[in-house]
Design an enzyme around this catalytic site. Structure first.
Site, mmCIF file in Angstrom:
data_model
loop_
_atom_site.group_PDB
_atom_site.id
_atom_site.type_symbol
_atom_site.label_atom_id
_atom_site.label_comp_id
_atom_site.label_asym_id
_atom_site.label_seq_id
_atom_site.Cartn_x
_atom_site.Cartn_y
_atom_site.Cartn_z
ATOM 1 N N CYS A 1 -16.449 1.354 -69.195
ATOM 2 C CA CYS A 1 -17.133 1.165 -67.784
ATOM 3 C C CYS A 1 -16.705 -0.004 -66.914
ATOM 4 C CB CYS A 1 -18.687 1.167 -68.003
ATOM 5 S SG CYS A 1 -19.611 1.027 -66.583
ATOM 6 N N CYS B 1 -19.821 11.278 -63.771
ATOM 7 C CA CYS B 1 -20.748 10.086 -63.987
ATOM 8 C C CYS B 1 -21.804 9.701 -62.935
ATOM 9 C CB CYS B 1 -20.037 8.621 -64.640
ATOM 10 S SG CYS B 1 -21.468 7.607 -65.026
ATOM 11 N N CYS C 1 -36.197 -4.391 -54.402
ATOM 12 C CA CYS C 1 -34.949 -3.588 -54.650
ATOM 13 C C CYS C 1 -35.232 -2.232 -54.240
ATOM 14 C CB CYS C 1 -35.113 -3.597 -56.291
ATOM 15 S SG CYS C 1 -36.669 -3.020 -57.004
#
Length: 436
Positions: free
Chosen positions: A169, A92, A394
């Site tokens: 998850c 993943c 960010c």
């Protein structure tokens, strides 16, 4: 308008190869969790390796400046290596750092930020905002892909568009994990899954909301089974038709920050990690140390995540956002909170500013821009003459670029913080306070 060159572009010098197995000594780790080895002045990035390890690896791509390799066998483990708790980690692309201890991940992020800010004069110590490392995501977007009647529901694979089928998850909020597993079982047992593009999961003060993005039109009978499932699970289920840019809603969702209610559309941006968001807002208020004498400019304000707490302490707040629907939501939030000193404005910050900003006598500013940063607006911001600028980012590279411009125009960096908004991933958030 940009002019196209008539020169032919040169073909890429990178080429996939099949090379013999070689032994590498790993000197460093990139912020994406790759090992860095150096031989004869050339760098090789080794996937699956950490600093301090000796590995057997095969070079899979050679470039003029660096090579890429994959680890086949570890001969010596790093002391910070741990067993990834997620069974999907190797495939993943959601998490990159689960093979490192949490403390090592956070040290790595601080070091990487310091490297990004190397051209700035920084304070001696970089502070940190840290929270829980699992169960922190309050929203997620899950892909749906069906081929030959086989459904894949999950996240994209590492460096690929392939969808990795995931059963759970661990970074999702526990309520989202539970709902996702139940929803996945419902979809895999139906023909409906082939008509969906992706799933959006959201957890807020009202509970769980699920948005199903349709790739094809559906009749009500197609939706009946999942509507019944949602009712039984006490989940708000919304259907987004193929032509809709946003799903239609009867009422907004909401979360709480600093005892204020922030209403928002379920597909509008909110900070993914609620715990770090609360810590971040508290720290921003402490760093700015506002009084009723302050006039604060809140740029890229959204629906008021920072604006509402700012208005509680400052004399006046001007909150600016480009998306008009979010401005309307912010105005409604300010009215609901009875904050008559908070004004929301719709404006494109790449264009000349509204007259209200020029006349406002700004004393302090807060910026929370997208990844592209705020460079186009910075000359205007400098002319507004705030004494302090608090920048929430960010993307460290655009923060570094923007901070360098501000320093060149009379500001200095007084505080920096690494915010671990996304544990186990390579994403790094930062907060910086600059003083005139």
């Amino acid at each position: 308008m940009k002019h196209r060159s008539n020169r032919r572009t040169r073909p890429s010098q990178d080429k996939p190869i099949s090379s013999p197995i070689r032994t590498f000594t790993i000197e460093n780790t990139t912020h994406e969790g790759h090992g860095v080895a150096r031989e004869n002045g050339k760098v090789t990035f080794v996937d699956g390796a950490l600093a301090g390890e000796k590995v057997e690896a095969r070079v899979i791509k050679e470039g003029r400046q660096f090579n890429q390799a994959i680890t086949l066998k570890r001969l010596q483990d790093s002391p910070v290596r741990v067993a990834p708790p997620c069974p999907h980690f190797e495939q993943c692309g959601g998490c990159q750092l689960q093979h490192m201890s949490l403390a090592a991940q956070r040290d790595l992020k601080v070091d990487w930020l310091a490297g990004q800010f190397r051209r700035l004069a920084l304070p001696d110590e970089m502070s940190r905002l840290e929270g829980k490392d699992f169960g922190y995501r309050r929203r997620a977007r899950i892909s749906v892909f069906v081929k030959n009647n086989q459904a894949q529901i999950g996240f994209r694979a590492k460096a690929s568009n392939t969808i990795i089928d995931i059963e759970q998850c661990q970074v999702l909020e526990p309520m989202l994990q539970s709902v996702y597993q139940s929803l996945r079982a419902q979809l895999l047992g139906s023909n409906l899954v082939a008509k969906l593009g992706h799933i959006e999961l959201l957890f807020d003060d009202q509970g769980v909301c699920v948005v199903l993005r349709q790739s094809r039109e559906l009749i009500e009978l197609d939706k009946q089974m999942l509507n019944q499932w949602a009712d039984a699970q006490h989940v708000t289920l919304l259907w987004q038709a193929p032509e809709q840019k946003k799903v239609a809603i009867d009422a907004p969702r909401h979360y709480t920050i600093d005892n204020f209610t922030v209403n928002f559309h379920p597909q509008d941006f909110i900070q993914v990690n609620a715990e770090i968001n609360r810590l971040m807002v508290d720290q921003a208020m402490a760093w700015l140390s506002l009084s009723k004498e302050d006039v604060v400019l809140d740029l890229f304000c959204g629906a008021g995540n920072f604006s509402l707490p700012l208005a509680k302490q400052a004399g006046r707040v001007l909150a600016v956002e480009a998306i008009e629907s979010m401005v309307e939501m912010g105005q409604s939030n300010a009215a609901q909170a009875q904050l008559d000193n908070l004004e929301f404005l719709a404006a494109d910050l790449t264009q000349p500013p509204p007259n209200q900003l020029k006349k406002a006598k700004i004393t302090k500013a807060l910026l929370d821009p997208p990844r592209s940063g705020a460079f186009e607006f910075l000359p205007t911001l400098v002319r507004l003459k705030p004494q302090q600028i608090l920048y929430v980012s960010c993307n460290a590279s655009t923060l570094a670029r923007d901070a360098e411009f501000l320093v060149e125009n009379g500001f200095r960096v007084v505080k920096v913080c690494m915010m671990d908004m996304f544990p186990h991933t390579s994403h790094v958030e930062a907060m910086m306070l600059l003083q005139k």
